[in-house]
Design a protein around this motif. Structure first.
Motif, PDB file in Angstrom:
ATOM      1  N   GLN A 302       0.831  -1.214   0.000  1.00 41.93           N
ATOM      2  CA  GLN A 302       0.000   0.000   0.000  1.00 41.93           C
ATOM      3  C   GLN A 302       0.862   1.260   0.000  1.00 41.93           C
ATOM      4  O   GLN A 302       0.559   2.236  -0.691  1.00 41.93           O
ATOM      5  CB  GLN A 302      -0.916  -0.001   1.224  1.00 41.93           C
ATOM      6  CG  GLN A 302      -1.981  -1.090   1.191  1.00 41.93           C
ATOM      7  CD  GLN A 302      -2.810  -1.109   2.462  1.00 41.93           C
ATOM      8  OE1 GLN A 302      -2.524  -0.397   3.418  1.00 41.93           O
ATOM      9  NE2 GLN A 302      -3.857  -1.948   2.468  1.00 41.93           N
ATOM     10  N   LEU A 303       1.962   1.222   0.748  1.00 42.42           N
ATOM     11  CA  LEU A 303       2.820   2.397   0.880  1.00 42.42           C
ATOM     12  C   LEU A 303       3.479   2.779  -0.434  1.00 42.42           C
ATOM     13  O   LEU A 303       3.534   3.964  -0.797  1.00 42.42           O
ATOM     14  CB  LEU A 303       3.895   2.131   1.949  1.00 42.42           C
ATOM     15  CG  LEU A 303       4.875   3.268   2.253  1.00 42.42           C
ATOM     16  CD1 LEU A 303       4.133   4.469   2.839  1.00 42.42           C
ATOM     17  CD2 LEU A 303       5.970   2.804   3.215  1.00 42.42           C
ATOM     18  N   GLN A 305       2.511   2.450  -3.399  1.00 43.90           N
ATOM     19  CA  GLN A 305       1.608   2.956  -4.435  1.00 43.90           C
ATOM     20  C   GLN A 305       1.689   4.478  -4.542  1.00 43.90           C
ATOM     21  O   GLN A 305       1.382   5.052  -5.586  1.00 43.90           O
ATOM     22  CB  GLN A 305       0.165   2.529  -4.148  1.00 43.90           C
ATOM     23  CG  GLN A 305      -0.052   1.013  -4.111  1.00 43.90           C
ATOM     24  CD  GLN A 305       0.475   0.314  -5.357  1.00 43.90           C
ATOM     25  OE1 GLN A 305       0.213   0.763  -6.488  1.00 43.90           O
ATOM     26  NE2 GLN A 305       1.218  -0.772  -5.151  1.00 43.90           N
ATOM     27  N   GLU A 306       2.103   5.118  -3.473  1.00 44.98           N
ATOM     28  CA  GLU A 306       2.217   6.569  -3.455  1.00 44.98           C
ATOM     29  C   GLU A 306       3.590   7.056  -3.917  1.00 44.98           C
ATOM     30  O   GLU A 306       3.827   8.262  -4.011  1.00 44.98           O
ATOM     31  CB  GLU A 306       1.936   7.093  -2.037  1.00 44.98           C
ATOM     32  CG  GLU A 306       0.550   6.710  -1.510  1.00 44.98           C
ATOM     33  CD  GLU A 306       0.359   7.148  -0.076  1.00 44.98           C
ATOM     34  OE1 GLU A 306       1.279   7.817   0.469  1.00 44.98           O
ATOM     35  OE2 GLU A 306      -0.698   6.832   0.511  1.00 44.98           O
ATOM     36  N   PHE A 307       4.513   6.124  -4.210  1.00 47.23           N
ATOM     37  CA  PHE A 307       5.862   6.501  -4.650  1.00 47.23           C
ATOM     38  C   PHE A 307       5.845   6.921  -6.116  1.00 47.23           C
ATOM     39  O   PHE A 307       4.929   6.561  -6.876  1.00 47.23           O
ATOM     40  CB  PHE A 307       6.828   5.324  -4.478  1.00 47.23           C
ATOM     41  CG  PHE A 307       7.180   5.014  -3.042  1.00 47.23           C
ATOM     42  CD1 PHE A 307       6.678   5.771  -1.993  1.00 47.23           C
ATOM     43  CD2 PHE A 307       8.008   3.948  -2.724  1.00 47.23           C
ATOM     44  CE1 PHE A 307       6.981   5.481  -0.669  1.00 47.23           C
ATOM     45  CE2 PHE A 307       8.329   3.643  -1.422  1.00 47.23           C
ATOM     46  CZ  PHE A 307       7.811   4.415  -0.385  1.00 47.23           C
ATOM     47  N   SER A 308       6.887   7.646  -6.529  1.00 46.70           N
ATOM     48  CA  SER A 308       7.090   7.942  -7.948  1.00 46.70           C
ATOM     49  C   SER A 308       7.414   6.643  -8.675  1.00 46.70           C
ATOM     50  O   SER A 308       7.842   5.668  -8.041  1.00 46.70           O
ATOM     51  CB  SER A 308       8.245   8.934  -8.108  1.00 46.70           C
ATOM     52  OG  SER A 308       9.466   8.352  -7.649  1.00 46.70           O
ATOM     53  N   LYS A 311      10.897   5.208  -7.957  1.00 48.49           N
ATOM     54  CA  LYS A 311      10.999   4.819  -6.556  1.00 48.49           C
ATOM     55  C   LYS A 311      10.109   3.605  -6.262  1.00 48.49           C
ATOM     56  O   LYS A 311      10.478   2.730  -5.468  1.00 48.49           O
ATOM     57  CB  LYS A 311      10.597   5.998  -5.678  1.00 48.49           C
ATOM     58  CG  LYS A 311      10.973   5.865  -4.216  1.00 48.49           C
ATOM     59  CD  LYS A 311      10.655   7.160  -3.479  1.00 48.49           C
ATOM     60  CE  LYS A 311      10.998   7.040  -2.009  1.00 48.49           C
ATOM     61  NZ  LYS A 311      10.686   8.276  -1.264  1.00 48.49           N
ATOM     62  N   ARG A 312       8.952   3.539  -6.946  1.00 53.42           N
ATOM     63  CA  ARG A 312       8.056   2.411  -6.756  1.00 53.42           C
ATOM     64  C   ARG A 312       8.695   1.117  -7.233  1.00 53.42           C
ATOM     65  O   ARG A 312       8.490   0.048  -6.644  1.00 53.42           O
ATOM     66  CB  ARG A 312       6.745   2.654  -7.509  1.00 53.42           C
ATOM     67  CG  ARG A 312       5.642   1.609  -7.166  1.00 53.42           C
ATOM     68  CD  ARG A 312       4.416   1.804  -8.067  1.00 53.42           C
ATOM     69  NE  ARG A 312       3.981   3.192  -8.034  1.00 53.42           N
ATOM     70  CZ  ARG A 312       3.680   3.888  -9.133  1.00 53.42           C
ATOM     71  NH1 ARG A 312       3.758   3.314 -10.322  1.00 53.42           N
ATOM     72  NH2 ARG A 312       3.294   5.147  -9.030  1.00 53.42           N
TER      73      ARG A 312
END
Length: 373
Positions: A302-303, A305-308, A311-312
């Motif tokens: 879940q965390l 998913q908010e990365f670039s 970075k993801r």
């Protein structure tokens, strides 16, 4: 039957021997807690007898040492003395004396006691002192080599040095596993060569059998670590399997015990590819049981998913590794690190950057995997 004359002669002879023994006790300077700093000096070669006055077997040794002391009395660079272990229990404990008729010597430049193991005779000890006292090589010169080769002359000096954390690799020429490990030990030693507190040494157990008996070495190869505060030695078992005796695991063990963070020769930057915010989860993951690990994986998914996007992609490596570790077990970490290091060392890979990043992330997991030590 003895005549009165022969009995009288025996009494005179015994009295003479007693007188000689009493004189010998006076000749040799007795060291205690109050005067030890005045006599044991680094610029001198020192020989000290640790004795117990009630032990009859010490009587002859005390006499011999007193004769040796008289022989060298005019040498300013040599000191010979004795310590009554009954009166000076603190000194006996400090120097780890377990035999109350022991000869210890200190080479010039060293405060580390070494054991005299040769014949107890005036001639043998004099010959030994003349050879040792004329050798101007100070202790510090031992540490110029990255991997110190230990022997009967320098073992105690290196291992018992309370300023050093020392790991000793015991090997033999006929041991096949030792042959494979020798290259690894040399590589590790190169990494720690310039560190003043961390020492890597090795000893040929076949050549110096008496030392291995004293250190209770029963199999080869064997690693024993000697911390600054524990000089009796502690067996180093890196893991449950032989393959865990690797360059990376030994380096990690030394880093933890010496308070260092030495890297591998192939990795330009240990942090390349890692994410600080996910390293925290790597730590939690390795300290959890399987049921809680699953919850951590879901949270990381879940965390990220908010990365670039870039970075993801790194975050997905963390997720993949967590999933694989749960499936293969913690042993997967060190096995995969070793596999990647072999590929990098061989220089036959095209995706070197990706492998280095994966290896660095694996190290974050492995750093908290204490069982691998």
């Amino acid at each position: 039957m003895k005549t009165k004359t022969s009995c009288f002669a025996s009494i005179i002879l015994d009295m003479n021997l007693l007188w000689i023994f009493e004189i010998s006790l006076v000749l040799c300077i007795e060291i205690n807690e109050e005067n030890i700093e005045d006599h044991l000096k680094k610029e001198k070669f020192s020989l000290v007898l640790f004795f117990a006055p009630w032990l009859k077997s010490c009587d002859k040794v005390v006499g011999v040492i007193s004769e040796v002391e008289a022989y060298f009395r005019n040498r300013d660079d040599i000191f010979i003395g004795k310590i009554d272990t009954y009166k000076s229990l603190k000194l006996a404990s400090h120097f780890r004396i377990d035999d109350y008729c022991s000869l210890k010597y200190f080479v010039k430049g060293s405060k580390v006691p070494e054991s005299y193991e040769d014949t107890i005779s005036k001639e043998s000890i004099i010959k030994f002192i003349e050879a040792k006292s004329n050798d101007q090589e100070l202790t510090d010169s031992l540490y110029k080599e990255p991997l110190i080769e230990l022997n009967l002359d320098n073992f105690d000096r290196v291992v018992k040095n309370e300023n050093k954390f020392v790991i000793v690799y015991f090997y033999t020429s006929w041991c096949k596993k030792c042959t494979l490990l020798s290259k690894t030990i040399r590589q590790v030693a190169q990494i720690f060569q310039n560190d003043k507190d961390c020492v890597i040494a090795q000893l040929d157990g076949e050549k110096w059998f008496n030392i291995t008996v004293k250190e209770k070495i029963g199999v080869y190869p064997t690693f024993v670590s000697y911390s600054k505060t524990e000089k009796d030695g502690k067996l180093y078992y890196p893991g449950k399997f032989d393959e865990n005796w690797t360059y990376y695991n030994i380096t990690k063990f030394l880093n933890i015990n010496c308070g260092l963070r030495k890297g591998t020769a192939e990795a330009e930057d240990e942090k390349v590819g890692t994410l600080d915010e996910l390293n925290v989860y790597a730590k939690h993951f390795m300290q959890q049981i399987d049921t809680k690990r699953k919850k951590t994986v879901r949270h990381v998914i879940q965390l990220i998913q908010e990365f670039s996007p870039h970075k993801r992609w790194k975050g997905e490596i963390y997720v993949d590794l967590m999933t694989t570790i749960m499936k293969e077990g913690d042993i997967y970490i060190s096995n995969e690190i070793n596999r990647i290091e072999r590929l990098l060392h061989a220089g036959i890979v095209q995706d070197k950057e990706n492998l280095i990043q994966k290896k660095n992330i694996l190290k974050e997991f492995n750093y908290y995997n204490r069982d691998e030590l």
